[in-house]
Design a protein around this motif. Structure first.
Motif, mmCIF file in Angstrom:
data_model
loop_
_atom_site.group_PDB
_atom_site.id
_atom_site.type_symbol
_atom_site.label_atom_id
_atom_site.label_comp_id
_atom_site.label_asym_id
_atom_site.label_seq_id
_atom_site.Cartn_x
_atom_site.Cartn_y
_atom_site.Cartn_z
ATOM 1 N N ARG A 194 29.860 2.450 -18.354
ATOM 2 C CA ARG A 194 29.464 1.542 -19.437
ATOM 3 C C ARG A 194 29.975 2.037 -20.792
ATOM 4 N N PHE A 195 29.843 3.341 -21.039
ATOM 5 C CA PHE A 195 30.338 3.857 -22.313
ATOM 6 C C PHE A 195 31.854 3.813 -22.355
ATOM 7 N N SER A 196 32.473 4.119 -21.240
ATOM 8 C CA SER A 196 33.929 4.069 -21.175
ATOM 9 C C SER A 196 34.421 2.655 -21.480
ATOM 10 N N THR A 197 33.756 1.651 -20.910
ATOM 11 C CA THR A 197 34.124 0.254 -21.166
ATOM 12 C C THR A 197 33.906 -0.100 -22.627
ATOM 13 N N LEU A 198 32.784 0.335 -23.194
ATOM 14 C CA LEU A 198 32.504 0.077 -24.606
ATOM 15 C C LEU A 198 33.578 0.706 -25.486
ATOM 16 N N ASN A 199 33.905 1.959 -25.208
ATOM 17 C CA ASN A 199 34.896 2.694 -25.995
ATOM 18 C C ASN A 199 36.266 2.011 -25.918
ATOM 19 N N LYS A 200 36.698 1.665 -24.710
ATOM 20 C CA LYS A 200 37.998 1.004 -24.536
ATOM 21 C C LYS A 200 38.010 -0.364 -25.218
ATOM 22 N N SER A 201 36.915 -1.112 -25.080
ATOM 23 C CA SER A 201 36.850 -2.448 -25.687
ATOM 24 C C SER A 201 36.908 -2.360 -27.200
ATOM 25 N N PHE A 202 36.185 -1.397 -27.770
ATOM 26 C CA PHE A 202 36.204 -1.239 -29.216
ATOM 27 C C PHE A 202 37.607 -0.894 -29.703
ATOM 28 N N LYS A 203 38.230 0.044 -29.039
ATOM 29 C CA LYS A 203 39.562 0.474 -29.477
ATOM 30 C C LYS A 203 40.596 -0.634 -29.280
ATOM 31 N N PHE A 204 40.464 -1.402 -28.215
ATOM 32 C CA PHE A 204 41.378 -2.524 -28.001
ATOM 33 C C PHE A 204 41.181 -3.594 -29.081
ATOM 34 N N ALA A 205 39.926 -3.903 -29.379
ATOM 35 C CA ALA A 205 39.638 -4.907 -30.416
ATOM 36 C C ALA A 205 40.135 -4.426 -31.779
ATOM 37 N N LEU A 206 39.929 -3.150 -32.075
ATOM 38 C CA LEU A 206 40.392 -2.591 -33.340
ATOM 39 C C LEU A 206 41.911 -2.672 -33.440
#
Length: 193
Positions: free
Chosen positions: A25-37
């Motif tokens: 879950r954290f890995s997905t959150l981290n990847k999603s944030f960085k992709f969106a950024l």
């Protein structure tokens, strides 16, 4: 349409992960944030950038574009570091790991997985209340019918007692009349003797 080059992830920010054992879950959150950024910061293509500075020469446009990329890269790195620091300070990784563990436990718990969702529970409760209301209305109707029968019986008894009362008045009158007649006849007989 040429897009700006995709910015690589910052090596220092990926090594300073907020949790040593990163859950999915954290890995997905981290990847999603960085992709969106990355998507937000690189959404302007080189052609669009050049159009914004159409009055400048190509050399000036190239210089401004390189400067823009440096600012975007620096901003990207700063935002990622800030995000990682916030996640570390607020223990997002540990919290999401705990959530993931709870979800896995619930998946293994047969009783939890067989529970109805809230909509089903609400519908069942609503149906039970409707059935209860219908049952109570039926009971009230039966009570009213019983009360009406009692009223009818009471009315019949009152009418019967009035008939008896009227009959008793007739009988009483006849008894008085007979008594009077008897008294009159006996006094006549006494006078005759």
């Amino acid at each position: 349409m040429e897009k700006m080059p995709v910015l690589g992830s910052n090596a220092s920010s990926s090594s300073s992960s907020p949790s040593t054992a990163i859950g999915s879950r954290f890995s997905t959150l981290n990847k999603s944030f960085k992709f969106a950024l990355r998507s937000l910061l690189t959404s302007c293509s080189k052609e669009e950038f050049f159009k914004a500075f159409s009055s400048f020469t190509n050399t000036e446009k190239d210089f401004l574009h390189r400067l823009f990329l440096q600012v975007i890269t620096s901003l990207h790195e700063d935002i990622e570091e800030d995000f990682d620091a916030i996640c570390l300070n607020t223990q997002v990784g540990a919290t999401l790991d705990a959530v993931e563990e709870i979800v896995e436990e619930q998946d293994l718990d047969l009783l939890f997985s067989n529970r109805s969702n809230i909509v089903d529970v609400a519908e069942n409760l609503s149906m039970a209340k409707k059935n209860e209301i219908q049952h109570l209305m039926h009971m009230v109707q039966l009570g009213e019918e019983h009360n009406q029968r009692l009223r009818n019986q009471l009315q019949l008894l009152k009418e019967g007692s009035q008939v008896l009362s009227g009959g008793s008045h007739v009988v009483e009158k006849q008894v008085r009349s007979m008594n009077l007649n008897y008294g009159a006849n006996s006094s006549d007989e006494m006078h005759d003797v």
